[in-house]
Structures are given as C-alpha cells and as structure tokens.
Design an enzyme around this catalytic site. Structure first.
Site, PDB file in Angstrom:
ATOM      1  N   TYR A 141       0.822  -1.213   0.000  1.00 11.77           N
ATOM      2  CA  TYR A 141       0.000   0.000   0.000  1.00 11.77           C
ATOM      3  C   TYR A 141       0.862   1.271   0.000  1.00 11.77           C
ATOM      4  O   TYR A 141       0.431   2.306  -0.475  1.00 11.77           O
ATOM      5  CB  TYR A 141      -0.893   0.039   1.236  1.00 11.77           C
ATOM      6  CG  TYR A 141      -2.235  -0.641   1.078  1.00 11.77           C
ATOM      7  CD1 TYR A 141      -2.329  -1.935   0.595  1.00 11.77           C
ATOM      8  CD2 TYR A 141      -3.402   0.025   1.438  1.00 11.77           C
ATOM      9  CE1 TYR A 141      -3.558  -2.556   0.481  1.00 11.77           C
ATOM     10  CE2 TYR A 141      -4.636  -0.595   1.329  1.00 11.77           C
ATOM     11  CZ  TYR A 141      -4.708  -1.881   0.856  1.00 11.77           C
ATOM     12  OH  TYR A 141      -5.927  -2.489   0.750  1.00 11.77           O
ATOM     13  N   LYS A 192       3.324 -15.455   1.995  1.00 14.01           N
ATOM     14  CA  LYS A 192       3.492 -16.149   0.709  1.00 14.01           C
ATOM     15  C   LYS A 192       4.975 -16.460   0.572  1.00 14.01           C
ATOM     16  O   LYS A 192       5.635 -16.100  -0.411  1.00 14.01           O
ATOM     17  CB  LYS A 192       2.956 -15.247  -0.426  1.00 14.01           C
ATOM     18  CG  LYS A 192       2.834 -15.924  -1.787  1.00 14.01           C
ATOM     19  CD  LYS A 192       1.729 -16.949  -1.874  1.00 14.01           C
ATOM     20  CE  LYS A 192       1.791 -17.677  -3.216  1.00 14.01           C
ATOM     21  NZ  LYS A 192       0.835 -18.801  -3.307  1.00 14.01           N
ATOM     22  N   ASP A 224      -2.980 -18.216   0.038  1.00  7.69           N
ATOM     23  CA  ASP A 224      -4.022 -18.878  -0.766  1.00  7.69           C
ATOM     24  C   ASP A 224      -4.710 -19.959   0.054  1.00  7.69           C
ATOM     25  O   ASP A 224      -5.937 -20.085   0.054  1.00  7.69           O
ATOM     26  CB  ASP A 224      -3.435 -19.434  -2.083  1.00  7.69           C
ATOM     27  CG  ASP A 224      -2.155 -20.249  -1.890  1.00  7.69           C
ATOM     28  OD1 ASP A 224      -1.588 -20.247  -0.773  1.00  7.69           O
ATOM     29  OD2 ASP A 224      -1.726 -20.897  -2.867  1.00  7.69           O
ATOM     30  N   ASP A 248      -6.299  -7.038   4.088  1.00  7.25           N
ATOM     31  CA  ASP A 248      -7.454  -6.377   3.472  1.00  7.25           C
ATOM     32  C   ASP A 248      -8.388  -7.430   2.901  1.00  7.25           C
ATOM     33  O   ASP A 248      -9.610  -7.406   3.130  1.00  7.25           O
ATOM     34  CB  ASP A 248      -6.956  -5.432   2.372  1.00  7.25           C
ATOM     35  CG  ASP A 248      -8.084  -4.715   1.658  1.00  7.25           C
ATOM     36  OD1 ASP A 248      -9.009  -4.242   2.358  1.00  7.25           O
ATOM     37  OD2 ASP A 248      -8.057  -4.637   0.416  1.00  7.25           O
ATOM     38  N   ASP A 252     -12.172  -9.172   4.640  1.00  7.82           N
ATOM     39  CA  ASP A 252     -13.482  -9.154   3.980  1.00  7.82           C
ATOM     40  C   ASP A 252     -14.072 -10.564   3.908  1.00  7.82           C
ATOM     41  O   ASP A 252     -15.268 -10.767   4.104  1.00  7.82           O
ATOM     42  CB  ASP A 252     -13.381  -8.580   2.552  1.00  7.82           C
ATOM     43  CG  ASP A 252     -13.609  -7.069   2.519  1.00  7.82           C
ATOM     44  OD1 ASP A 252     -13.354  -6.407   3.538  1.00  7.82           O
ATOM     45  OD2 ASP A 252     -14.043  -6.549   1.459  1.00  7.82           O
TER      46      ASP A 252
END
Ligand code: IPM
Ligand code: MG
Length: 364
Positions: A141, A192, A224, A248, A252
């Site tokens: 970000y 990751k 993942d 983020d 959700d």
C-alpha cells in the site's frame, strides 16, 4: 478528565451510521457520566468537497490531538475519476500513515442470533470468533517505488513495491502475540513465503518474536491456503497476523462468515494506544441517504474505542450487551434480514441500542 474524540463521518452511509454511534455515546454520557468531548471534521470525499483535499490540514491537526477517532466510511462514484492523490481513499490512507496506525484489529465474531445470516452452514460458523491483525502502514500500500510509467516503445508499465523492514514486522507480530495471549493463545501468521522474499523475512521475524511468547502456539500458512481454510473450516483460527494487502482481503472474507460486513468493527492503533475506529465496510453509495445501512459495526467500533483507547472497558461491555439485546429482540437491518423479523432502518436500530443501554442503566 474529559477525553477528546474526533468524529469523521466521511462519505455515503458514513454520516448516517456515525450519527447512531454518537447517540450511543450520548446515552453513556447522560446515564453514566462518561465525559467525552466530540468534534467533527471532514475527510474523504467530504474533505475534498469542503477543502479540495481528502485529508484537510485542519482534520489532520484535530486527529493528531484527539485521544481517539471515530470514522464512518469514505468513497463514492462521484470521486472515482479524480487523480489518485485527491481520491477519498487517500484521506483514510493518509490518516493511517500520518498517525502511524500500524496495527489494525479486525474481529470476526458470529453473533449466535445471526447464525442463519452467514453464507456458510451454521455448524461451520457457530461460535466463530477470529481476530485478524492486519499490518496497516506498510507493505504494498505504501511501498516505493510506485507509479505508471511509459516505456520507450510507448507501452505503459504499472508497478508497486511490496516491502517490509524487520522492525515493521516485529511490531505487528508483538501486537498479534499480545492479542493471542489474551485469547486462546493460538496465532497463525499468513504469508506467501513460497514465492516472495519479503514473506521469507516476515516469517523469520515472526519466529524470532515467538521466542518471547512460549505460551502462544504459532503456525504459518500461505495466503491462498488461508483464504481456502477461512471458508472451509474457519473455527480452526484464533488470531491471524498478516500484511496490509493480505489482511485487506482476508478480513473481507472473514466478515462474510459472520453474516454481514455490517456487523464488524475495527481498531487501528499506534504505539501509544491512541487509535482510529471504523466499521470495516465501505461507504455503500447505493444505499446512502436511505436509512437502510446497518449502524451496528460503527456502534461496536465505539465499544472497541472505549476499550482500547479510552480505558473504559465497562462501557465497552455495556454497548456490546446492548447490541446483543437488540438482536435478541429480533431487530434486523436489511443486510441481516431474517424470516419473521421486522426490518428496521438505520436510525431505528441506533435508537434501539440507545434504549437498551438506557434500560441497563435503569436496572443497575
Ligand atoms: C479497508 C478498505 C481500505 C483498504 C480502502 C478503502 C483504502 O478496503 O479498510 O479494508 O484497502 O485498506
Ligand atoms: Mg478492505
């Protein structure tokens, strides 16, 4: 001594939901003598409309001197074609970064009353209580370099940088371990590391920090797989810690497990414990101004604010109890609609929580 809270309604449904949260603070003031000085300022699209920038100087100044900030939501279609620097999201990102709010706590709790509102089978989500600790001021970000350049052949190239320094990982890891110590003492770090060097470093630092927390059971998961596990068997998680962008996305996902993103609060904290509190949902321009939005995530954000920044855990408990009470009473906004239960609007839901608080006070 009275505490200072800066109210930033923002855009879209932000104004409506924040007004309900203020009602709740007013009841705590009237019934229990909670003394809070509230000031309101513009941010996001509202900031752009008022002062030509999503984070007006005056707003930032007030934010820096407040004990806590309550924010509604930012964004709207009318701002989408502005240059990136002027878009509403920049206001939010600017606050996070200017105030060094690096630790974002996003609980995903399933209220037993809402088990049927989840998109997953009740037995998979019943009792769900996860805390996602998202790093909020670093990673892709904010990483440099970033931009869109034109190559010699005229083709354009867009790029961002995913970068973390050791101290950035260390401080968010500590928040996550401390959080786990107050809960079930299980922490899953999501990365990751099979592909990204920055994740490899992340993992190393988290393992290093874990030596100071021998009572916390640490695990690691690739992002993942974590996304898959969240919808396959979410109750395996207690606390999850991850980077800005992974957090983020995963927050959700986790929100949906609980039935509605309209129920979930969040806290963004800096090293001094002052912080910004906001629902995790967005500004929902499609229902803005229609008295349809669920104010409970914002009201629950006030509870987090009282607990984490204002040192008023009893008031936080009262608010959470009041929310449980209105759900028990069968009140539902449209996002958590259920057969046989009346759908109420934003202000009726806020009134109901305020009334439940008042009743609690009278019974005490
Ligand atoms: C969130 C939001 C923000 C983010 C946007 C509005 C910039 O999605 O708080 O999760 O991406 O962090
Ligand atoms: Mg988001």
């Amino acid at each position: 001594m009275s505490k200072k809270v800066l109210i930033l309604p923002g855009d879209g449904i932000g104004t409506e939901i924040v007004a309900e949260a203020v009602k709740v603070l007013d009841v705590l003031g009237a019934e229990y003598g909670l003394s809070i000085e509230m000031e309101t300022a513009a941010v996001g699209g509202a900031g752009y409309d008022a002062a030509g920038t999503p984070l007006p100087e005056e707003t930032l100044k007030l934010a820096k001197t407040a004990d806590a900030i309550l924010l509604g939501a930012v964004g709207g279609p009318q701002y989408e074609n502005l240059p990136r620097e002027l878009r509403p999201e920049k206001g939010l990102l600017g606050l996070r970064s200017e105030l060094d709010l690096f630790a974002n706590l996003r609980p995903a709790i399933l209220y037993p009353q809402l088990a049927d509102a989840s998109s997953l089978k009740p037995e998979i989500v019943a009792g769900l209580d996860i805390m996602i600790v998202r790093e909020l001021t670093g990673g892709i970000y904010f990483g440099q370099p970033r931009g869109i350049d034109t190559l010699e052949n005229g083709e354009r190239k867009g790029y961002n940088t995913l970068v973390y320094t050791e101290h950035e990982v260390e401080r968010i890891a500590r928040v996550a371990f401390d959080t786990a110590m107050k809960r079930d003492r299980r922490l899953c770090s999501v990365d990751k590391a099979n592909v990204l060097e920055v994740s490899e470093l992340w993992r190393e630092v988290v393992v290093q920090v874990s030596k100071d927390y021998p009572d916390v059971e640490l695990s690691h998961m690739y992002v993942d797989n974590a996304a898959m596990q969240l919808v396959r068997a979410p109750k395996q998680f207690d606390v999850m810690v991850t980077t800005n962008m992974f957090g983020d996305i995963l927050s959700d996902t986790a929100a949906m497990l609980t039935g509605s993103i309209g129920m979930l609060p969040s806290a963004s904290l800096n090293a001094d414990g002052s912080g910004m509190y906001e629902p995790i949902h967005g500004s929902a321009p499609d229902i803005a101004g229609q008295n349809k939005a669920n104010p409970l995530a914002t009201i629950l954000s006030v509870a987090m604010m009282l607990r984490h920044s204002l040192n008023q855990p009893d008031h936080a408990d009262r608010i959470e109890q009041a929310v449980g009470q209105v759900l028990d009473d069968g009140l539902r906004t449209a996002d958590i609609e259920a057969p046989g239960m009346p759908v109420v609007g934003t202000s009726a839901m806020g009134d109901a929580v305020a009334a439940a608080l008042q009743k609690q006070a009278e019974a005490a």
